[in-house]
Design a protein around this motif. Structure first.
Motif, short mmCIF file in Angstrom:
data_model
loop_
_atom_site.label_atom_id
_atom_site.label_comp_id
_atom_site.label_asym_id
_atom_site.label_seq_id
_atom_site.Cartn_x
_atom_site.Cartn_y
_atom_site.Cartn_z
N SER A 61 0.81 -1.23 0.00
CA SER A 61 0.00 0.00 0.00
C SER A 61 0.84 1.27 0.00
CB SER A 61 -0.95 0.01 1.20
OG SER A 61 -0.20 -0.02 2.41
N ARG A 62 2.12 1.16 0.38
CA ARG A 62 3.00 2.34 0.37
C ARG A 62 3.58 2.62 -1.01
NH1 ARG A 62 7.32 0.33 4.16
NH2 ARG A 62 6.70 -1.54 3.04
N GLY A 63 3.56 1.63 -1.88
CA GLY A 63 4.22 1.75 -3.18
C GLY A 63 3.33 2.29 -4.28
N ILE A 64 3.95 3.02 -5.19
CA ILE A 64 3.29 3.54 -6.39
C ILE A 64 4.07 3.00 -7.59
CG2 ILE A 64 2.67 5.61 -7.71
CD1 ILE A 64 1.18 5.52 -5.12
N VAL A 65 3.36 2.45 -8.55
CA VAL A 65 4.03 1.93 -9.74
C VAL A 65 3.69 2.81 -10.94
CG1 VAL A 65 4.21 -0.46 -8.98
CG2 VAL A 65 2.17 0.28 -10.19
#
Length: 151
Positions: free
Chosen positions: A97-101
């Motif tokens: 949930s912390r990551g952005i792709v």
């Protein structure tokens, strides 16, 4: 001029001058935006960010920063510009949930492909002037230069 008559210091100076000219040419190229397909005019930083994301996409911002050798803050600024040009999209990471792709849009994929064609054209032109063995040596020298400069 026969190489036997060239002193070692003259050869070093010539190599140093040629390297200096190459660096100046690269700096000049880095300041000039180019057009890649229907993507419009892109700066070298923008097209290299597109290249770092790659055709398949779904790359974390931190991975893009690592591939480019820049900070995540710098990547964020580039991504904002590329989003405004409809070349990339952001999405939440499917498992973190912390990551952005990041992924390329169709227009971004077209720019990626056009940029790849520039590289292919470069090598096609190079092959008209040097042998395959010289290309291998050139590539090895570039690899070693990159390694040296990363120290």
């Amino acid at each position: 001029m026969n190489n036997k008559n060239v002193s070692p210091s003259h050869s070093r100076n010539r190599g140093s001058r040629n390297l200096g000219r190459l660096i100046m040419q690269l700096r000049r190229l880095e300041r000039h935006p180019q057009t890649f397909g229907n993507a419009g005019t892109l700066t070298p930083s923008e097209i290299h960010t597109i290249e770092a994301i790659g055709f398949e996409g779904a790359v974390l911002m931190s991975e893009i920063a690592a591939r480019l050798g820049v900070t995540k803050g710098a990547v964020t600024q580039l991504i904002v510009r590329l989003e405004a040009k409809d070349l990339v999209t952001r999405a939440p990471h499917p498992h973190d949930s912390r990551g952005i792709v990041m992924s390329l849009t169709e227009k971004g994929k077209e720019a990626f492909t056009a940029h790849e064609e520039v590289h292919v054209d470069f090598y096609d032109q190079l092959r008209t002037q040097v042998s395959e063995q010289e290309i291998e040596i050139f590539e090895k020298c570039i690899e070693k230069l990159n390694e040296f400069l990363q120290r």
